[in-house]
Scaffold this motif. Structure first.
Motif, PDB file in Angstrom:
ATOM      1  N   THR A  93       0.845  -1.186   0.000  1.00 58.16           N
ATOM      2  CA  THR A  93       0.000   0.000   0.000  1.00 58.16           C
ATOM      3  C   THR A  93       0.884   1.241   0.000  1.00 58.16           C
ATOM      4  O   THR A  93       2.110   1.153  -0.125  1.00 58.16           O
ATOM      5  CB  THR A  93      -0.946   0.004   1.216  1.00 58.16           C
ATOM      6  OG1 THR A  93      -1.860   1.101   1.088  1.00 58.16           O
ATOM      7  CG2 THR A  93      -0.186   0.141   2.526  1.00 58.16           C
ATOM      8  N   VAL A  94       0.264   2.412   0.150  1.00 61.14           N
ATOM      9  CA  VAL A  94       0.992   3.678   0.300  1.00 61.14           C
ATOM     10  C   VAL A  94       0.352   4.472   1.429  1.00 61.14           C
ATOM     11  O   VAL A  94      -0.776   4.187   1.850  1.00 61.14           O
ATOM     12  CB  VAL A  94       0.963   4.522  -1.008  1.00 61.14           C
ATOM     13  CG1 VAL A  94       1.640   3.782  -2.143  1.00 61.14           C
ATOM     14  CG2 VAL A  94      -0.471   4.874  -1.386  1.00 61.14           C
ATOM     15  N   ASN A  95       1.049   5.490   1.918  1.00 63.06           N
ATOM     16  CA  ASN A  95       0.484   6.339   2.959  1.00 63.06           C
ATOM     17  C   ASN A  95       0.122   7.708   2.387  1.00 63.06           C
ATOM     18  O   ASN A  95       0.280   7.957   1.191  1.00 63.06           O
ATOM     19  CB  ASN A  95       1.444   6.465   4.149  1.00 63.06           C
ATOM     20  CG  ASN A  95       2.778   7.103   3.767  1.00 63.06           C
ATOM     21  OD1 ASN A  95       2.875   7.829   2.773  1.00 63.06           O
ATOM     22  ND2 ASN A  95       3.810   6.837   4.559  1.00 63.06           N
ATOM     23  N   VAL A  96      -0.364   8.604   3.259  1.00 60.29           N
ATOM     24  CA  VAL A  96      -0.831   9.922   2.811  1.00 60.29           C
ATOM     25  C   VAL A  96       0.311  10.782   2.273  1.00 60.29           C
ATOM     26  O   VAL A  96       0.063  11.802   1.613  1.00 60.29           O
ATOM     27  CB  VAL A  96      -1.549  10.666   3.956  1.00 60.29           C
ATOM     28  CG1 VAL A  96      -2.808   9.935   4.371  1.00 60.29           C
ATOM     29  CG2 VAL A  96      -0.614  10.860   5.152  1.00 60.29           C
ATOM     30  N   HIS A  97       1.557  10.379   2.536  1.00 62.95           N
ATOM     31  CA  HIS A  97       2.713  11.126   2.055  1.00 62.95           C
ATOM     32  C   HIS A  97       3.247  10.574   0.730  1.00 62.95           C
ATOM     33  O   HIS A  97       4.276  11.027   0.231  1.00 62.95           O
ATOM     34  CB  HIS A  97       3.822  11.095   3.111  1.00 62.95           C
ATOM     35  CG  HIS A  97       3.384  11.549   4.464  1.00 62.95           C
ATOM     36  ND1 HIS A  97       2.995  12.837   4.739  1.00 62.95           N
ATOM     37  CD2 HIS A  97       3.235  10.846   5.637  1.00 62.95           C
ATOM     38  CE1 HIS A  97       2.639  12.940   6.008  1.00 62.95           C
ATOM     39  NE2 HIS A  97       2.776  11.750   6.572  1.00 62.95           N
ATOM     40  N   GLY A  98       2.545   9.573   0.173  1.00 59.92           N
ATOM     41  CA  GLY A  98       2.948   8.995  -1.092  1.00 59.92           C
ATOM     42  C   GLY A  98       4.082   8.000  -0.977  1.00 59.92           C
ATOM     43  O   GLY A  98       4.737   7.688  -1.976  1.00 59.92           O
ATOM     44  N   GLU A  99       4.310   7.480   0.206  1.00 60.01           N
ATOM     45  CA  GLU A  99       5.388   6.512   0.437  1.00 60.01           C
ATOM     46  C   GLU A  99       4.830   5.087   0.375  1.00 60.01           C
ATOM     47  O   GLU A  99       3.814   4.786   1.029  1.00 60.01           O
ATOM     48  CB  GLU A  99       6.035   6.757   1.803  1.00 60.01           C
ATOM     49  CG  GLU A  99       6.645   8.142   1.943  1.00 60.01           C
ATOM     50  CD  GLU A  99       6.975   8.498   3.384  1.00 60.01           C
ATOM     51  OE1 GLU A  99       7.849   9.357   3.593  1.00 60.01           O
ATOM     52  OE2 GLU A  99       6.345   7.928   4.310  1.00 60.01           O
ATOM     53  N   GLU A 100       5.471   4.228  -0.392  1.00 62.27           N
ATOM     54  CA  GLU A 100       5.042   2.834  -0.477  1.00 62.27           C
ATOM     55  C   GLU A 100       5.394   2.099   0.818  1.00 62.27           C
ATOM     56  O   GLU A 100       6.480   2.290   1.378  1.00 62.27           O
ATOM     57  CB  GLU A 100       5.696   2.144  -1.672  1.00 62.27           C
ATOM     58  CG  GLU A 100       5.232   2.686  -3.012  1.00 62.27           C
ATOM     59  CD  GLU A 100       5.772   1.885  -4.176  1.00 62.27           C
ATOM     60  OE1 GLU A 100       6.634   1.005  -3.953  1.00 62.27           O
ATOM     61  OE2 GLU A 100       5.319   2.129  -5.315  1.00 62.27           O
TER      62      GLU A 100
END
Length: 365
Positions: free
Chosen positions: A307-314
């Protein structure tokens, strides 16, 4: 939030979040004088509440219904009926680790994109717990239908690869999977045990049958009865498919097979077969209404997922907490409730379709 109301002549508006103080519904359009059995409403709530078996979430909620308005001395008053269920067993800390992460299969990402903020505790409004209001309203709609001689039965038709091979209505309430076939229920339970062992989940199919609907209910263009049922079913968060009558199987049929021949029985127009599933041209044809919905596997699983987080990090996520390994059994009463709400709304709207019946109703005796 737009989109939290359903129906016109019989209208419901649900409210509340999975980890908020309470959830509920306002039901408008209930005629005055309906003797309302509140025990029946609680029975519906009990059918969908969590913690009933090892195949449902371990969250412990009594889901006790509170009626706040619209009922006096056991009868409806014709004013809006407001009902509420208080949340008692929220474990919001279970979700703190996913506050900034989008869970695969959930509405986290789309809620965040739409509003710029989301309630990560159990999914907020996108949680299956939102269906509490639908079920409470459906229990009222069912009682209205019964007054009109309309009967409804919903049940689990399949879980994963296991489908029913026989039908015994009494068996539906005897097993935890709401299947009308005891042998299929045993096989499905074994399949679910395997899924749990693999930290995975399962989907399935729910079928609903309606008897006693009079012919001619529904609208011929945009508000077709089958279209309204489809919208009602697809508004349930876990539902990904809808079919009525023979459904997708009609694509392989010929007209000579698919057409339902008409005949006369006891002076009434009837059909010899029911490939149409009880609806022709968007209106009920007097036959049994039969439809099915496809329910997706529970998206919350303990296996590692990308998945990814709200900061665009996988990132990789493993979802822990209390989750249903299968949604289907608890969704049966939700399907039944939404069908009942849709049919009552259609019946009430249909009352003004013919001038001769309006004249008969208002004619001075």
């Amino acid at each position: 939030m737009a989109g939290s109301s359903f129906g016109e002549a019989f209208r419901i508006s649900t409210w509340g979040e999975s980890h908020g103080a309470a959830l509920g519904v306002v039901v408008d359009g209930v005629p005055a004088g309906l003797r309302l059995d509140t025990n029946r409403i609680q029975e519906f709530m009990d059918r969908r509440k969590p913690g009933q078996s090892k195949f449902t979430t371990a969250r412990k909620e009594a889901d006790a219904i509170e009626i706040l308005s619209g009922v006096f001395e056991g009868k409806t008053t014709g004013t809006p009926i407001s009902m509420m269920v208080r949340n008692a067993d929220q474990h919001s800390k279970d979700y703190s680790n996913i506050a900034e992460i989008f869970r695969p299969g959930h509405a986290d990402y789309t809620f965040y994109e739409k509003y710029g903020i989301r309630d990560y505790r159990g999914g907020g409004r996108s949680s299956g717990r939102e269906t509490i209001g639908r079920v409470a309203a459906g229990a009222i709609a069912i009682q209205i239908l019964e007054e009109l001689g309309v009967e409804m039965c919903a049940y689990t038709k399949a879980i994963g690869p296991v489908a029913i091979a026989s039908f015994d209505a009494d068996e539906i309430r005897k097993n935890p999977l709401a299947m009308p076939d005891a042998e299929a229920a045993k096989k499905a339970q074994a399949y679910l045990e395997d899924c749990i062992g693999r930290q995975d989940s399962a989907g399935g199919v729910i079928e609903c049958r309606v008897k006693g609907m009079p012919a001619g209910v529904g609208e011929p263009v945009f508000d077709k009865l089958d279209a309204s049922l489809a919208k009602a079913m697809l508004s349930i968060g876990a539902v990904k498919g809808f079919e009525i009558g023979d459904g997708f199987a009609v694509a392989a049929n010929n007209g000579s097979v698919n057409n339902d021949a008409f005949c006369m029985q006891d002076g009434t127009v009837k059909k010899e077969t029911n490939h149409a599933g009880g609806v022709l041209g968007g209106m009920s044809d007097g036959d049994e209404i039969i439809f099915r919905v496809a329910v997706k596997p529970t998206p919350s699983i303990s296996q590692p997922q990308k998945t990814v987080n709200v900061h665009g990090e996988e990132q990789t996520i493993e979802i822990h907490g209390r989750h249903d390994p299968v949604i289907v059994p608890r969704a049966v009463v939700v399907v039944e409730s939404m069908a009942a709400i849709t049919l009552v709304d259609a019946l009430f709207s249909n009352m003004s379709a013919r001038m001769d019946r309006i004249v008969d109703f208002y004619q001075k005796k």
